[in-house]
Design an enzyme around this catalytic site. Structure first.
Site, short mmCIF file in Angstrom:
data_model
loop_
_atom_site.label_atom_id
_atom_site.label_comp_id
_atom_site.label_asym_id
_atom_site.label_seq_id
_atom_site.Cartn_x
_atom_site.Cartn_y
_atom_site.Cartn_z
N LYS A 13 10.27 -2.78 -6.11
CA LYS A 13 10.46 -1.35 -6.44
C LYS A 13 10.70 -0.51 -5.19
O LYS A 13 11.58 0.32 -5.16
CB LYS A 13 9.20 -0.76 -7.11
CG LYS A 13 8.82 -1.34 -8.43
CD LYS A 13 7.67 -0.54 -9.09
CE LYS A 13 6.36 -0.58 -8.33
NZ LYS A 13 5.67 -1.87 -8.33
N ARG A 88 1.26 4.38 -13.79
CA ARG A 88 0.66 3.06 -13.76
C ARG A 88 -0.30 2.84 -14.92
O ARG A 88 -0.89 1.77 -15.02
CB ARG A 88 -0.12 2.91 -12.47
CG ARG A 88 0.29 1.64 -11.71
CD ARG A 88 -0.05 1.85 -10.31
NE ARG A 88 -0.14 0.74 -9.46
CZ ARG A 88 0.51 0.68 -8.30
NH1 ARG A 88 1.36 1.62 -7.99
NH2 ARG A 88 0.31 -0.33 -7.50
N ARG A 127 5.65 -10.69 3.14
CA ARG A 127 5.53 -9.29 3.59
C ARG A 127 4.40 -9.19 4.61
O ARG A 127 4.54 -8.51 5.62
CB ARG A 127 5.25 -8.42 2.37
CG ARG A 127 5.26 -6.95 2.62
CD ARG A 127 5.67 -6.17 1.39
NE ARG A 127 4.54 -5.90 0.52
CZ ARG A 127 4.64 -5.33 -0.67
NH1 ARG A 127 5.82 -4.99 -1.15
NH2 ARG A 127 3.60 -5.10 -1.41
N ARG A 136 -0.67 -4.44 5.41
CA ARG A 136 -1.39 -3.60 4.44
C ARG A 136 -2.69 -4.29 4.08
O ARG A 136 -2.70 -5.49 3.81
CB ARG A 136 -0.53 -3.45 3.18
CG ARG A 136 0.48 -2.35 3.26
CD ARG A 136 1.36 -2.31 2.04
NE ARG A 136 0.63 -2.22 0.78
CZ ARG A 136 1.21 -1.98 -0.38
NH1 ARG A 136 2.51 -1.80 -0.43
NH2 ARG A 136 0.51 -1.92 -1.49
N ARG A 147 -4.59 -7.20 -8.11
CA ARG A 147 -3.59 -6.16 -8.42
C ARG A 147 -2.71 -6.61 -9.59
O ARG A 147 -2.30 -5.80 -10.42
CB ARG A 147 -2.75 -5.84 -7.18
CG ARG A 147 -3.55 -5.04 -6.14
CD ARG A 147 -2.92 -5.07 -4.77
NE ARG A 147 -1.64 -4.41 -4.71
CZ ARG A 147 -0.68 -4.70 -3.82
NH1 ARG A 147 -0.87 -5.66 -2.93
NH2 ARG A 147 0.46 -4.05 -3.84
P1 AMP Z 1 1.40 0.32 -4.24
O1 AMP Z 1 1.82 0.63 -2.84
O2 AMP Z 1 2.25 1.02 -5.26
O3 AMP Z 1 1.28 -1.15 -4.50
O4 AMP Z 1 -0.06 0.94 -4.43
C1 AMP Z 1 -1.15 0.51 -3.64
C2 AMP Z 1 -2.46 0.93 -4.28
O5 AMP Z 1 -2.52 2.34 -4.40
C3 AMP Z 1 -2.68 0.41 -5.69
O6 AMP Z 1 -3.20 -0.90 -5.72
C4 AMP Z 1 -3.68 1.44 -6.22
O7 AMP Z 1 -4.97 1.23 -5.69
C5 AMP Z 1 -3.16 2.73 -5.59
N1 AMP Z 1 -2.16 3.38 -6.46
C6 AMP Z 1 -0.84 3.57 -6.19
N2 AMP Z 1 -0.23 4.22 -7.18
C7 AMP Z 1 -1.17 4.44 -8.13
C8 AMP Z 1 -1.16 5.05 -9.41
N3 AMP Z 1 -0.02 5.56 -9.93
N4 AMP Z 1 -2.33 5.09 -10.10
C9 AMP Z 1 -3.47 4.60 -9.60
N5 AMP Z 1 -3.56 3.99 -8.41
C10 AMP Z 1 -2.42 3.92 -7.66
#
Ligand code: AMP
Length: 191
Positions: A13, A88, A127, A136, A147
């Site tokens: 994404k 999400r 990654r 990360r 996740r």
């Molecule tokens: P990502 O970079 O999109 O994989 O997000 C990393 C982490 O941020 C996720 O595992 C969640 O802990 C938090 N996070 C990101 N976007 C959301 C969302 N829309 N709702 C809740 N938690 C989020």
């Protein structure tokens, strides 16, 4: 032009959102990036979110929804935005619908990047290796497993939410980055 890109962690994404940002001059809004920036700055939201993110869990809906509501008011969103990592949960998807209606905005495309979970592990490991030094905290196999479970339980139900509205489009995310990008352009430009 307002777009949602959906799919599990590691599906591409973020990569595709950046390409669309360059191509169409719309802004990539990654809630993950926004939360990581807040955590780095040490804001109240960042401190709360940081611990939750490291565990691979979701940050509470109300915090995320108000963060996005504020962000899409900014002038750089005038040409449109690509939501990456939001919504999400079904509650977030419903809150987004209400928010867009209130602001007189609409979604042009809701696109899922469909991928095979086994391949995601390889991608996330890659990654982590690539980003040596700046890995990360949540890019490791153990947190990824969590996740992905969170994705299946809390995020995957938004797919039927959009499908039932006749809004969901899909691209095979297992193809090369260029091919996925090409197919996204086909959907967006309707060619
Ligand atoms: P990502 O970079 O999109 O994989 O997000 C990393 C982490 O941020 C996720 O595992 C969640 O802990 C938090 N996070 C990101 N976007 C959301 C969302 N829309 N709702 C809740 N938690 C989020």
């Amino acid at each position: 032009m307002n777009i949602i890109l959906l799919g599990p962690p590691g599906c591409g994404k973020g990569t595709q959102a950046k390409l669309l940002q360059e191509r169409y001059g719309v802004v990539q809004l990654s809630t993950g990036d926004m939360l990581r920036a807040a955590a780095k700055e040490g804001t109240a939201l960042g401190r709360k979110a940081g611990a939750i993110m490291n565990e691979g869990k979701l940050v509470p809906d109300d915090l995320i929804v108000s963060m996005i509501a504020e962000r899409i008011e900014k002038p750089d969103c005038r040409n449109g935005f690509i939501l990456d990592g939001f919504p999400r949960t079904v509650a977030q998807a419903k809150a987004l619908d209400a928010m867009l209606e209130e602001k007189g905005l609409r979604l042009d495309h809701v696109i899922e990047l469909d991928v095979d979970e086994k391949v995601l592990f390889a991608r996330i490991e890659g990654r982590a290796a690539e980003a040596a030094g700046a890995v990360r905290a949540d890019d490791n196999p153990e947190t990824l497993r969590k996740r992905l479970a969170v994705y299946r339980e809390q995020t995957a139900p938004i797919l039927p939410y959009y499908r039932d509205k006749g809004r969901l489009q899909q691209v095979d995310g297992m193809q090369s980055i260029d091919e996925v990008a090409r197919q996204l352009v086909v959907i967006i430009e309707g060619v």
